[in-house]
Design a protein around this motif. Structure first.
Motif, PDB file in Angstrom:
ATOM      1  N   LYS A  60       0.842  -1.189   0.000  1.00  0.00           N
ATOM      2  CA  LYS A  60       0.000   0.000   0.000  1.00  0.00           C
ATOM      3  C   LYS A  60       0.874   1.235   0.000  1.00  0.00           C
ATOM      4  N   THR A  61       0.801   1.982  -1.067  1.00  0.00           N
ATOM      5  CA  THR A  61       1.596   3.187  -1.180  1.00  0.00           C
ATOM      6  C   THR A  61       0.787   4.369  -0.664  1.00  0.00           C
ATOM      7  N   LEU A  62       1.404   5.147   0.197  1.00  0.00           N
ATOM      8  CA  LEU A  62       0.740   6.315   0.761  1.00  0.00           C
ATOM      9  C   LEU A  62       0.913   7.484  -0.198  1.00  0.00           C
ATOM     10  N   LYS A  63      -0.203   7.931  -0.765  1.00  0.00           N
ATOM     11  CA  LYS A  63      -0.155   9.030  -1.728  1.00  0.00           C
ATOM     12  C   LYS A  63      -1.167  10.097  -1.335  1.00  0.00           C
ATOM     13  N   MET A  73       1.941  15.915   4.500  1.00  0.00           N
ATOM     14  CA  MET A  73       2.939  14.861   4.460  1.00  0.00           C
ATOM     15  C   MET A  73       4.353  15.433   4.409  1.00  0.00           C
ATOM     16  N   TYR A  94      -5.714   9.794   9.469  1.00  0.00           N
ATOM     17  CA  TYR A  94      -5.192   8.682   8.681  1.00  0.00           C
ATOM     18  C   TYR A  94      -3.747   8.933   8.266  1.00  0.00           C
ATOM     19  N   LEU A  95      -3.469  10.128   7.775  1.00  0.00           N
ATOM     20  CA  LEU A  95      -2.110  10.434   7.338  1.00  0.00           C
ATOM     21  C   LEU A  95      -1.134  10.428   8.507  1.00  0.00           C
ATOM     22  N   ALA A  98      -0.612   6.777   9.449  1.00  0.00           N
ATOM     23  CA  ALA A  98       0.137   6.117   8.382  1.00  0.00           C
ATOM     24  C   ALA A  98       1.609   6.512   8.420  1.00  0.00           C
ATOM     25  N   LYS A  99       1.880   7.786   8.660  1.00  0.00           N
ATOM     26  CA  LYS A  99       3.264   8.239   8.771  1.00  0.00           C
ATOM     27  C   LYS A  99       3.941   7.633  10.011  1.00  0.00           C
ATOM     28  N   GLU A 102       4.804   4.120   9.100  1.00  0.00           N
ATOM     29  CA  GLU A 102       5.927   4.167   8.161  1.00  0.00           C
ATOM     30  C   GLU A 102       7.247   4.396   8.898  1.00  0.00           C
ATOM     31  N   ARG A 150      -3.208  -0.001   7.729  1.00  0.00           N
ATOM     32  CA  ARG A 150      -1.799  -0.076   7.350  1.00  0.00           C
ATOM     33  C   ARG A 150      -1.153  -1.387   7.804  1.00  0.00           C
TER      34      ARG A 150
END
Length: 263
Positions: A60-63, A73, A94-95, A98-99, A102, A150
């Motif tokens: 899953k790529t975070l874009k 981001m 979410y971001l 997700a970060k 990551e 994630r």
């Protein structure tokens, strides 16, 4: 005798056809009386030809889906303290989560610390059974949802058992120093000025903190939320990132953006 010759002829014909399509076959794989033939594996056979060119790895790529999300981001990548303010549905939580995942996966931090005020949205659900994590689970459900998107829930539970993902109630944060951690403070609009000041000063060495919230959706009495005041004062500090997302950054149903504009 005739039946045996027919079988041999059919076997030779299948061998010739397969050789033309896949290359030279090892005939020792074929047993004369066998009803099931083994497919050749040395030629990279696939039931669907397009599968041979397709990347089989799943990642899953975070874009970012908007300019505001791209700015958020970038801010997280270059600042140790980021405040993300914006309406519902802009992907703030979410971001941030997700970060955090990551950074943990890349070994940049040693743990993830999640914190959220235990404030109900206009109604009280009473006392909750269980230990601290059980009591906070309903309030932290949005953070769990982002984590499970994630990571698998099995992995999330394993990381929590190891202490790599920590649930930290705001009431228990005073006096702590969070080193080598990625801290996510969600729903910060339900924190007072004093609470936010206490939370922000928990930041330790090699740590990143992301504070998210919508000043327009506070469940506290008017004038008690300190998020807007804190963000205004910290926007003048060069090394602190303050991102203000707008309606154009909403990535939920288009009706959400329409409602936010009129409500």
């Amino acid at each position: 005798m005739e039946a045996s010759m027919t079988k041999r002829s059919a076997l030779k014909r299948q061998t010739r056809e397969a050789s033309r399509e896949f290359g030279v076959l090892d005939t020792s794989q074929f047993i004369q009386d066998a009803k099931v033939r083994r497919l050749p594996t040395h030629a990279g056979w696939s039931p669907h030809p397009s599968n041979d060119e397709r990347d089989q790895a799943y990642l899953k790529t975070l874009k970012p889906k908007s300019d505001g999300q791209a700015e958020l981001m970038t801010m997280i990548d270059h600042h140790n303290l980021v405040l993300a303010l914006g309406p519902a549905g802009t992907g703030k939580t979410y971001l941030a989560v997700a970060k955090a995942v990551e950074a943990l996966e890349a070994g940049k931090v040693g743990r993830i610390v999640l914190s959220r005020p235990a404030v109900e949205a206009g109604e009280s659900i009473g006392f909750l059974p269980g230990d601290m994590e059980d009591k906070l689970a309903p309030y932290l459900r949005p953070l769990y949802d982002a984590l499970s998107d994630r990571l698998s829930m099995k992995r999330v539970k394993a990381l929590m058992a190891e202490g790599l993902i920590e649930i930290a109630p705001i009431g228990y944060m005073r006096g702590r120093t969070l080193n080598n951690a990625f801290i996510v403070v969600d729903e910060a609009q339900n924190c007072t000025y004093t609470q936010l000041k206490m939370l922000l000063t928990r930041l330790g060495w090699h740590s990143t903190m992301v504070v998210t919230g919508d000043p327009q959706q506070s469940d506290l009495l008017p004038g008690i939320s300190g998020l807007a005041d804190i963000a205004e004062k910290l926007s003048a500090v060069p090394d602190i990132g303050v991102v203000k997302l707008a309606e154009r950054d909403i990535v939920r149903h288009p009706l959400v953006a329409s409602m936010i504009g009129v409500l």
